[in-house]
Design an enzyme around this catalytic site. Structure first.
Site, PDB file in Angstrom:
ATOM      1  N   ASN A   7       0.881  -1.178   0.000  1.00  8.22           N
ATOM      2  CA  ASN A   7       0.000   0.000   0.000  1.00  8.22           C
ATOM      3  C   ASN A   7       0.918   1.227   0.000  1.00  8.22           C
ATOM      4  OD1 ASN A   7      -1.811   2.034   0.466  1.00  8.22           O
ATOM      5  ND2 ASN A   7      -2.790   1.069   2.241  1.00  8.22           N
ATOM      6  N   ARG A  71      -2.504  -2.046  -3.591  1.00  7.13           N
ATOM      7  CA  ARG A  71      -3.710  -1.241  -3.407  1.00  7.13           C
ATOM      8  C   ARG A  71      -3.624  -0.050  -4.365  1.00  7.13           C
ATOM      9  NH1 ARG A  71      -5.170   3.231   0.953  1.00  7.13           N
ATOM     10  NH2 ARG A  71      -7.339   3.468   0.377  1.00  7.13           N
ATOM     11  N   HIS A 160     -12.764   3.058  -0.234  1.00  8.04           N
ATOM     12  CA  HIS A 160     -12.717   2.057   0.855  1.00  8.04           C
ATOM     13  C   HIS A 160     -13.361   0.731   0.404  1.00  8.04           C
ATOM     14  CE1 HIS A 160     -12.759   5.405   4.172  1.00  8.04           C
ATOM     15  NE2 HIS A 160     -11.517   5.041   3.917  1.00  8.04           N
ATOM     16  N   ARG A 219     -11.685  15.879   6.926  1.00  4.92           N
ATOM     17  CA  ARG A 219     -12.548  16.225   5.783  1.00  4.92           C
ATOM     18  C   ARG A 219     -13.929  16.628   6.275  1.00  4.92           C
ATOM     19  NH1 ARG A 219     -11.010  10.775   3.349  1.00  4.92           N
ATOM     20  NH2 ARG A 219      -9.033  11.147   2.294  1.00  4.92           N
ATOM     21  N   GLU A 357      -7.837  -4.915   5.348  1.00  2.00           N
ATOM     22  CA  GLU A 357      -7.797  -4.700   3.898  1.00  2.00           C
ATOM     23  C   GLU A 357      -6.656  -5.491   3.265  1.00  2.00           C
ATOM     24  OE1 GLU A 357      -8.209  -0.420   4.919  1.00  2.00           O
ATOM     25  OE2 GLU A 357      -8.918  -0.255   2.871  1.00  2.00           O
TER      26      GLU A 357
END
Ligand code: AMP
Length: 369
Positions: A7, A71, A160, A219, A357
């Site tokens: 990743n 990823r 996601h 965010r 993940e």
């Protein structure tokens, strides 16, 4: 045979090594891969990761690594499944940098580094957007001039995806048909929810970018789009973008921290911390309720991510808005982060599941091989 999961971010690189049975053999995190102001050196970071894997004795030889699962954040409309990275796929990922200018370039740099350092291993891309490619048009098209979708690719993509997919698979394994109408909640520094019907994503809260949806660490999540226009006029587009993505959310509300643990620790003495928590929980609960319309009902809610899998307080605060849907929390099980934390008579099963993940990426890489 071993599978390496990579990743690659703009300033860090995470890796994890798996065997064929998908047991994790070891992992690592390399930070600050570019000195300030310099271009990040992903090749050096991958080299460091491979050296560490050898030093720890996780492989006798790097030749044991038969595949690398990468990823990749944005797969656009082109990729709805994992894909072997051929030269033409690599070009496509490059083209998609225009949709994810912060994320796809470092992902690509990680791919290039692995191709060079592990030339015999298969390189596989697993896209964050792929799981949401099953959204119907009514869920992914914005009410903007239609040409913006056709010509500019402006639509909801959702992110996601690997985490939502993993969560829905675990929920299905635990609950069977009682997870047919499922809302998955990935609540971490970045947060998003998905409506998953019979294992397929039919709606999600993040949109054209990861900015849309519930408030996050930094965010804003959903706001009146006129605010973005106003900020852009006042500050210029770059500063407005920075304000919405990096200075808003929990950080913006408290002026102190984007970290939910800090907010929970100070909520009794600091009204802003409590307000930020209240806004977060209220907005997440609203999205869950909205998705009951998408799903035509609700069988289960599954929580994951740093906040979702660890904080019983936050899960309870979210669930307190949902008793009319038949949501009933077992307080003791919730406090203890028990996987199934709803009471027996709850119409909706409630799950807390650790995110993984990397394992899902390894699993998909193996499947493609
Ligand atoms: P992630 O992006 O999934 O690593 O999640 C990071 C977020 O999870 C941060 O806001 C952390 O404060 C939050 N987090 C981690 N552990 C806990 C915990 N035990 N209780 C509440 N929030 C937590």
């Amino acid at each position: 045979m071993k599978i390496l999961v990579i990743n690659a971010g703009s300033s860090s690189l995470k890796y994890e090594l798996f065997n064929k049975k998908l047991d994790s053999l070891g992992d690592g995190y390399i930070e600050r891969i570019g000195q300030k102001g310099q271009i990040p050196n992903h090749e050096k970071a991958v080299k460091q990761a491979l050296e560490s894997i050898q030093e720890k004795g996780l492989v006798a030889s790097l030749a044991e690594i038969k595949a690398v699962g990468h990823r990749v954040v944005h797969g656009g409309e082109k990729y709805s499944a994992p894909v072997r990275i051929t030269p033409s796929v690599q070009k496509e990922i490059q083209k998609l940098c225009k949709l994810a200018p912060l994320h796809n370039p470092p992902n690509l740099a990680g791919i290039k580094a692995c191709k060079k350092l592990l030339p015999k291993a298969a390189q596989i891309a697993i896209f964050d957007t792929a799981f949401h490619q099953t959204l119907p048009q009514k869920a992914f098209i914005y009410a903007l001039p239609y040409d913006l979708y056709k010509k500019e690719g402006i639509r909801r993509y959702g992110f996601h995806g690997t985490s939502h997919l993993y969560l829905s698979k675990v929920a299905k394994k635990l609950l069977g048909k009682k997870a047919d109408r499922l809302v998955t909640c990935h609540l971490g520094n970045g947060s998003s929810l998905a409506a998953v019907k019979n294992g397929k994503s039919i709606d999600t809260t993040m949109g054209f970018t990861p900015l849309e949806g519930v408030p996050m660490g930094t965010r804003s999540g959903d706001i009146d789009p006129a605010i973005a226009v106003k900020l852009s006029q006042k500050l210029g587009p770059e500063k407005a973008d920075n304000l919405l993505n990096k200075q808003s959310g929990l950080l913006g509300l408290t002026g102190k921290s984007s970290d939910m643990r800090d907010l929970l620790a100070t909520r009794k003495s600091n009204k802003k911390s409590q307000l930020a928590i209240d806004i977060f929980c209220y907005k997440v609960a609203q999205k869950i309720a909205a998705f009951t319309a998408s799903l035509q009902g609700l069988d289960a809610i599954a929580f994951t991510g740093g906040i979702g899998e660890n904080s019983g307080y936050i899960r309870a605060q979210i669930c307190q808005y949902l008793p009319h849907l038949g949501v009933k929390v077992d307080a003791a099980k919730n406090r203890a982060n028990t996987t199934l934390f709803s009471v027996k008579e709850s119409k909706v099963s409630l799950l807390a599941i650790p995110a993984d993940e990397e394992k899902e990426i390894a699993s998909q890489t193996l499947k493609l091989l």
